[in-house]
Structure formats: C-alpha cells, structure tokens
Scaffold this active site. Structure first.
Site, PDB file in Angstrom:
ATOM      1  N   ASN A   1       1.004  -1.012  -0.130  1.00 39.88           N
ATOM      2  CA  ASN A   1       0.064  -0.221  -0.068  1.00 39.88           C
ATOM      3  C   ASN A   1       0.933   1.214   0.000  1.00 39.88           C
ATOM      4  OD1 ASN A   1      -1.802   1.975   1.258  1.00 39.88           O
ATOM      5  ND2 ASN A   1      -2.865   0.525   0.713  1.00 39.88           N
ATOM      6  N   ALA A   2       0.338   1.985  -0.445  1.00 42.87           N
ATOM      7  CA  ALA A   2       1.254   3.584  -0.693  1.00 42.87           C
ATOM      8  C   ALA A   2       1.298   4.168   0.899  1.00 42.87           C
ATOM      9  CB  ALA A   2       0.598   4.604  -1.382  1.00 42.87           C
TER      10      ALA A   2
ATOM     11  N   CYS B   1       1.282  -9.407   4.124  1.00 39.65           N
ATOM     12  CA  CYS B   1       2.468 -10.480   3.715  1.00 39.65           C
ATOM     13  C   CYS B   1       1.543 -11.436   3.042  1.00 39.65           C
ATOM     14  CB  CYS B   1       2.962 -11.082   4.862  1.00 39.65           C
ATOM     15  SG  CYS B   1       4.330 -10.029   5.713  1.00 39.65           S
TER      16      CYS B   1
ATOM     17  N   GLU C   1       1.738 -14.586   3.286  1.00 40.68           N
ATOM     18  CA  GLU C   1       1.106 -15.922   4.347  1.00 40.68           C
ATOM     19  C   GLU C   1      -0.005 -15.413   4.910  1.00 40.68           C
ATOM     20  OE1 GLU C   1       4.152 -14.554   3.970  1.00 40.68           O
ATOM     21  OE2 GLU C   1       5.835 -15.474   4.906  1.00 40.68           O
TER      22      GLU C   1
ATOM     23  N   CYS D   1       4.344 -13.322  10.839  1.00 46.97           N
ATOM     24  CA  CYS D   1       3.531 -14.427   9.754  1.00 46.97           C
ATOM     25  C   CYS D   1       3.953 -15.845  10.344  1.00 46.97           C
ATOM     26  CB  CYS D   1       4.153 -14.431   8.393  1.00 46.97           C
ATOM     27  SG  CYS D   1       3.459 -13.410   7.339  1.00 46.97           S
TER      28      CYS D   1
HETATM   29  N1  THU Z   1       6.759 -10.335   2.868  1.00 45.88           N
HETATM   30  C1  THU Z   1       5.812 -11.404   2.614  1.00 45.88           C
HETATM   31  O1  THU Z   1       4.993 -11.271   1.966  1.00 45.88           O
HETATM   32  N2  THU Z   1       6.114 -12.330   3.541  1.00 45.88           N
HETATM   33  C2  THU Z   1       7.092 -12.375   4.638  1.00 45.88           C
HETATM   34  O2  THU Z   1       7.172 -13.419   5.194  1.00 45.88           O
HETATM   35  C3  THU Z   1       8.197 -11.533   4.524  1.00 45.88           C
HETATM   36  C4  THU Z   1       7.798 -10.338   3.617  1.00 45.88           C
HETATM   37  C5  THU Z   1       6.490  -9.211   1.885  1.00 45.88           C
HETATM   38  C6  THU Z   1       6.119  -7.921   2.738  1.00 45.88           C
HETATM   39  C7  THU Z   1       6.485  -6.837   1.671  1.00 45.88           C
HETATM   40  O3  THU Z   1       5.504  -6.592   0.902  1.00 45.88           O
HETATM   41  C8  THU Z   1       7.712  -7.457   0.916  1.00 45.88           C
HETATM   42  O4  THU Z   1       7.769  -8.968   1.125  1.00 45.88           O
HETATM   43  C9  THU Z   1       8.877  -6.866   1.492  1.00 45.88           C
HETATM   44  O5  THU Z   1       9.273  -6.814   2.845  1.00 45.88           O
END
Ligand code: THU
Length: 133
Positions: free
Chosen positions: A43-44, A51, A53, A87
């Site tokens: 998001n901006a 995440c 997960e 997560c």
């Molecule tokens: N990210 C995830 O989707 N899962 C994780 O467990 C680590 C980080 C995403 C969050 C963000 O959009 C990007 O990776 C960089 O941190």
C-alpha cells in the site's frame, strides 16, 4: 507437494508489490486437503501492506478452513524468503501441530529449505495458552 508449490508460485505472480519490488507467494494446505494461496499486497501507506502468508491464511479462514497441515512460501532471489516474525505467529495459530512443515521455495518453485513451525517459532505462545486460565 507439487500442487501446493505451484499454487504459491502462481499466487506470487499476482503479487502487488510496487514499493518493495519483492514479490512473495504463499500457500497453505488445510487438513481437508484444500489449498489456499495468497500474495503480498502493499500500500502507498507502507505499514498497511499485507504479507503473502497472512493473505493465504485469510483466504483459508474465509472459506471455513481452520487447520493447516503444510505451508509453502516462495520469494525472489537467492536469499530464502522465510516467513517474517508476524507471519510465523499467524501460521502458529492455525498449524495442526508444532511439527507442521514449512517449505521455502525460490521464484521457480525449487525447494530451498524444509523446516517446521516450531523451528521457526520456538517456545511459542498459542491458543492453548489461553485455555484453563
Ligand atoms: N513479505 C511477505 O509477504 N512475507 C514475508 O514473510 C516476508 C515479507 C512481503 C512484505 C512486503 O510486501 C515485501 O515482502 C518486502 O518486505
């Protein structure tokens, strides 16, 4: 396992990550055999991003699933994309056991690490801590 990995790779392809440029996909296998997937959604207003997960788990919950028997996470590059701390706790909430496997793959779905939730989150706090209090 192959299908679960494919679901995570496909979800990663839908990632909305224009700010980090770091696309992540995740899939969870529920105890009834159903696979749910999710990708990261940024998001901006940066802290509002989700995440992969968390979104995979949200999709499972919305469909009525409650117990995870296997998790796959796919990320870019050669540094393995292990689940972030938040997560790990979210997976812990719905993991069917402390031995629930977590498989980390690269962007093509090649397995980089096989681990489990208790290794990722040792001595964890979970739903049972709140029972019989
Ligand atoms: N990210 C995830 O989707 N899962 C994780 O467990 C680590 C980080 C995403 C969050 C963000 O959009 C990007 O990776 C960089 O941190």
């Amino acid at each position: 396992m192959k299908t679960l990995i494919e679901a995570a790779v496909a979800a990663r392809g839908q990632s909305y990550s224009p700010y980090s440029g770091y696309a992540v996909g995740a899939s969870v296998l529920a105890d009834d055999g159903t696979i749910y997937a999710g990708c990261n959604v940024e998001n901006a207003a940066y802290p509002l991003g989700f995440c992969a997960e968390a979104n995979a788990i949200g999709n499972m919950i919305a469909a009525g699933g409650r117990q995870i028997v296997h998790v796959v996470v796919t990320g870019p590059g050669t540094n393995i994309c292990t689940p972030c701390g938040g997560c790990r706790q979210q997976i812990r909430e719905f993991a069917s056991s402390l031995d629930t496997p977590v498989t980390i793959c690269d962007a093509d779905g090649a397995v980089l690490l096989e681990t489990d939730i208790s290794t990722l989150l040792p001595n964890s706090f979970g739903p049972e801590n709140l029972k019989n209090t």
